[in-house]
Design a protein around this motif. Structure first.
Motif, PDB file in Angstrom:
ATOM      1  N   THR A  31       0.416  -1.348  -0.128  1.00 31.26           N
ATOM      2  CA  THR A  31      -0.272   0.163  -0.019  1.00 31.26           C
ATOM      3  C   THR A  31       1.011   1.116   0.036  1.00 31.26           C
ATOM      4  OG1 THR A  31      -1.568  -1.115   1.222  1.00 31.26           O
ATOM      5  CG2 THR A  31      -1.904   1.214   1.745  1.00 31.26           C
ATOM      6  N   THR A  32       0.663   2.250  -0.858  1.00 29.10           N
ATOM      7  CA  THR A  32       1.522   3.645  -0.994  1.00 29.10           C
ATOM      8  C   THR A  32       0.857   4.624  -0.239  1.00 29.10           C
ATOM      9  OG1 THR A  32       0.431   4.238  -2.688  1.00 29.10           O
ATOM     10  CG2 THR A  32       2.539   2.681  -3.351  1.00 29.10           C
ATOM     11  N   ILE A  33       1.362   5.245   0.350  1.00 25.85           N
ATOM     12  CA  ILE A  33       0.830   6.253   1.875  1.00 25.85           C
ATOM     13  C   ILE A  33       1.020   7.539   1.162  1.00 25.85           C
ATOM     14  CG2 ILE A  33       0.414   7.236   3.784  1.00 25.85           C
ATOM     15  CD1 ILE A  33       1.870   4.825   5.105  1.00 25.85           C
ATOM     16  N   SER A  34      -0.061   8.210   0.816  1.00 27.77           N
ATOM     17  CA  SER A  34      -0.372   9.786  -0.083  1.00 27.77           C
ATOM     18  C   SER A  34       0.352  10.357   0.992  1.00 27.77           C
ATOM     19  CB  SER A  34      -2.021  10.041  -0.815  1.00 27.77           C
ATOM     20  OG  SER A  34      -2.522  10.352   0.201  1.00 27.77           O
ATOM     21  N   ALA A  35       1.458  11.189   0.492  1.00 30.14           N
ATOM     22  CA  ALA A  35       2.131  12.193   1.528  1.00 30.14           C
ATOM     23  C   ALA A  35       0.928  13.253   1.535  1.00 30.14           C
ATOM     24  CB  ALA A  35       3.845  12.696   0.947  1.00 30.14           C
ATOM     25  N   GLU A  36       1.100  14.060   2.942  1.00 28.60           N
ATOM     26  CA  GLU A  36       0.701  15.412   2.087  1.00 28.60           C
ATOM     27  C   GLU A  36       0.626  16.573   1.721  1.00 28.60           C
ATOM     28  OE1 GLU A  36      -2.646  16.200   3.095  1.00 28.60           O
ATOM     29  OE2 GLU A  36      -3.134  14.766   3.839  1.00 28.60           O
ATOM     30  N   PHE A  62       2.684  44.455   1.392  1.00 35.19           N
ATOM     31  CA  PHE A  62       1.902  44.352   0.508  1.00 35.19           C
ATOM     32  C   PHE A  62       0.739  43.411   1.018  1.00 35.19           C
ATOM     33  CE2 PHE A  62       0.978  42.040  -3.435  1.00 35.19           C
ATOM     34  CZ  PHE A  62      -0.097  42.905  -3.942  1.00 35.19           C
ATOM     35  N   ARG A  63      -0.813  43.530   0.796  1.00 37.11           N
ATOM     36  CA  ARG A  63      -1.321  43.031   2.204  1.00 37.11           C
ATOM     37  C   ARG A  63      -2.090  41.569   0.936  1.00 37.11           C
ATOM     38  NH1 ARG A  63      -0.838  47.356   4.864  1.00 37.11           N
ATOM     39  NH2 ARG A  63      -0.465  47.587   7.304  1.00 37.11           N
ATOM     40  N   ILE A  64      -2.301  40.709   1.327  1.00 38.31           N
ATOM     41  CA  ILE A  64      -2.560  39.991   0.370  1.00 38.31           C
ATOM     42  C   ILE A  64      -4.305  39.906   1.161  1.00 38.31           C
ATOM     43  CG2 ILE A  64      -3.042  37.239  -0.820  1.00 38.31           C
ATOM     44  CD1 ILE A  64       0.298  38.553  -1.436  1.00 38.31           C
ATOM     45  N   PHE A  65      -5.325  38.693   0.686  1.00 41.27           N
ATOM     46  CA  PHE A  65      -6.212  38.290   2.378  1.00 41.27           C
ATOM     47  C   PHE A  65      -7.106  37.793   0.690  1.00 41.27           C
ATOM     48  CE2 PHE A  65     -10.295  38.250   2.947  1.00 41.27           C
ATOM     49  CZ  PHE A  65     -10.425  38.229   4.179  1.00 41.27           C
ATOM     50  N   ILE A  66      -7.474  36.126   1.222  1.00 41.30           N
ATOM     51  CA  ILE A  66      -7.949  34.640   0.149  1.00 41.30           C
ATOM     52  C   ILE A  66      -8.999  34.752   1.637  1.00 41.30           C
ATOM     53  CG2 ILE A  66      -7.941  32.622  -0.532  1.00 41.30           C
ATOM     54  CD1 ILE A  66      -4.785  32.440   0.094  1.00 41.30           C
ATOM     55  N   ASN A  67     -10.044  34.938   0.961  1.00 37.92           N
ATOM     56  CA  ASN A  67     -11.601  35.028   1.981  1.00 37.92           C
ATOM     57  C   ASN A  67     -12.366  33.053   0.852  1.00 37.92           C
ATOM     58  OD1 ASN A  67     -12.814  34.193  -0.766  1.00 37.92           O
ATOM     59  ND2 ASN A  67     -14.093  36.799  -1.434  1.00 37.92           N
ATOM     60  N   PHE A  68     -13.586  33.237   2.401  1.00 39.44           N
ATOM     61  CA  PHE A  68     -14.086  31.772   2.347  1.00 39.44           C
ATOM     62  C   PHE A  68     -14.519  31.521   0.733  1.00 39.44           C
ATOM     63  CE2 PHE A  68     -17.194  35.017   2.637  1.00 39.44           C
ATOM     64  CZ  PHE A  68     -18.808  34.653   1.956  1.00 39.44           C
ATOM     65  N   ASN A 129     -10.226  27.536   0.916  1.00 42.10           N
ATOM     66  CA  ASN A 129      -9.939  25.970   0.946  1.00 42.10           C
ATOM     67  C   ASN A 129      -8.244  26.019   0.644  1.00 42.10           C
ATOM     68  OD1 ASN A 129      -8.516  23.854  -1.246  1.00 42.10           O
ATOM     69  ND2 ASN A 129     -10.553  24.144  -2.131  1.00 42.10           N
ATOM     70  N   TYR A 130      -7.993  24.918   2.018  1.00 39.62           N
ATOM     71  CA  TYR A 130      -6.128  24.439   2.071  1.00 39.62           C
ATOM     72  C   TYR A 130      -5.561  24.805   0.072  1.00 39.62           C
ATOM     73  CZ  TYR A 130      -1.534  22.601   3.783  1.00 39.62           C
ATOM     74  OH  TYR A 130      -0.538  22.517   4.622  1.00 39.62           O
ATOM     75  N   GLY A 131      -5.557  24.510  -1.005  1.00 42.86           N
ATOM     76  CA  GLY A 131      -5.402  24.128  -2.042  1.00 42.86           C
ATOM     77  C   GLY A 131      -5.105  25.628  -2.591  1.00 42.86           C
ATOM     78  N   MET A 132      -5.745  26.430  -2.202  1.00 43.59           N
ATOM     79  CA  MET A 132      -5.650  27.757  -2.706  1.00 43.59           C
ATOM     80  C   MET A 132      -4.639  28.538  -1.826  1.00 43.59           C
ATOM     81  SD  MET A 132      -6.541  30.476  -4.556  1.00 43.59           S
ATOM     82  CE  MET A 132      -7.557  30.294  -5.851  1.00 43.59           C
ATOM     83  N   TYR A 133      -4.393  27.754  -0.881  1.00 48.56           N
ATOM     84  CA  TYR A 133      -3.743  28.863   0.043  1.00 48.56           C
ATOM     85  C   TYR A 133      -2.272  28.835  -0.498  1.00 48.56           C
ATOM     86  CZ  TYR A 133      -1.636  29.437   5.082  1.00 48.56           C
ATOM     87  OH  TYR A 133      -0.209  29.926   5.374  1.00 48.56           O
ATOM     88  N   ILE A 134      -2.016  26.972  -0.764  1.00 45.81           N
ATOM     89  CA  ILE A 134      -0.629  26.721  -0.607  1.00 45.81           C
ATOM     90  C   ILE A 134      -0.618  27.454  -3.103  1.00 45.81           C
ATOM     91  CG2 ILE A 134       0.852  25.288  -1.867  1.00 45.81           C
ATOM     92  CD1 ILE A 134      -0.093  25.007   1.546  1.00 45.81           C
ATOM     93  N   ALA A 135      -1.938  27.010  -3.699  1.00 44.72           N
ATOM     94  CA  ALA A 135      -1.093  28.435  -4.547  1.00 44.72           C
ATOM     95  C   ALA A 135      -0.993  29.574  -4.485  1.00 44.72           C
ATOM     96  CB  ALA A 135      -2.842  28.313  -5.363  1.00 44.72           C
TER      97      ALA A 135
END
Length: 187
Positions: A31-36, A62-68, A129-135
């Protein structure tokens, strides 16, 4: 009737535990364990000598905000993710004080004074969304990387992989990665 008890069929269960154990090992090994996905960052050391607050000019933030809804707001304007990298580069490389000999900025009055004072402030909603935060983090990192590569080529005529430790340190000092992440308030 006595004979029927003696000849009753029975199953030899002695090796069942061995078979179950071997199957368990087989599935664990195959079994492969996917890494986060995560962020590689070296956090600054804890402040040793208080006061730890550093005064700064508002124009250097420089202010950046990601909303819900995963929409990105940079300096009070809704932007697309693809625009963020260019905005961060323009902000950091602005050369507002006209003291940066290696900067290529346009010396805008509302952008940073110099790269060593440019602060990127990132805030996000608790429902982002965590994906957006990482992007967004990736776009900011790419902006710094591009600035550092250009500086390395201009100053040392080398790509980052060819730099010595001293040259790499000089590149990082020319464009220090200063990111302030604002704590998320949850209700």
């Amino acid at each position: 009737m006595r004979n029927s008890r003696r000849n009753a069929p029975s199953v030899n269960a002695g090796s069942m535990a061995d078979i179950a154990f071997l199957l368990l090992i087989f599935f664990l090994v195959t079994t492969t364990i996917s890494a986060e996905k995560g962020i590689l960052r070296k956090l600054p050391d804890k402040c040793a000598n208080p006061p730890c607050d550093v005064p700064f000019n508002e124009r250097n933030v420089f202010r950046i905000f990601i909303n819900f809804e995963n929409k990105i707001m940079a300096e009070d304007e809704i932007i697309e993710l693809e625009e963020l990298k260019d905005l961060v580069i323009a902000f950091i490389d602005n050369n507002g004080e006209n003291v940066c000999g290696y900067c290529n900025g346009e010396q805008q009055p509302n952008l940073s004074d110099k790269p060593s004072e440019a602060i990127i402030s990132l805030k996000h909603d608790a429902l982002t969304n965590y994906g957006m935060y990482i992007a967004v983090q990736d776009e900011i990192s790419d902006a710094y990387y591009d600035l550092r590569v250009a500086y390395a080529k201009k100053t040392f005529d080398k790509i980052p992989d060819e730099l010595s430790k001293e040259e790499l340190k000089a590149v990082k000092e020319a464009y220090p990665f200063i990111l302030s992440e604002v704590n998320v308030k949850r209700n």
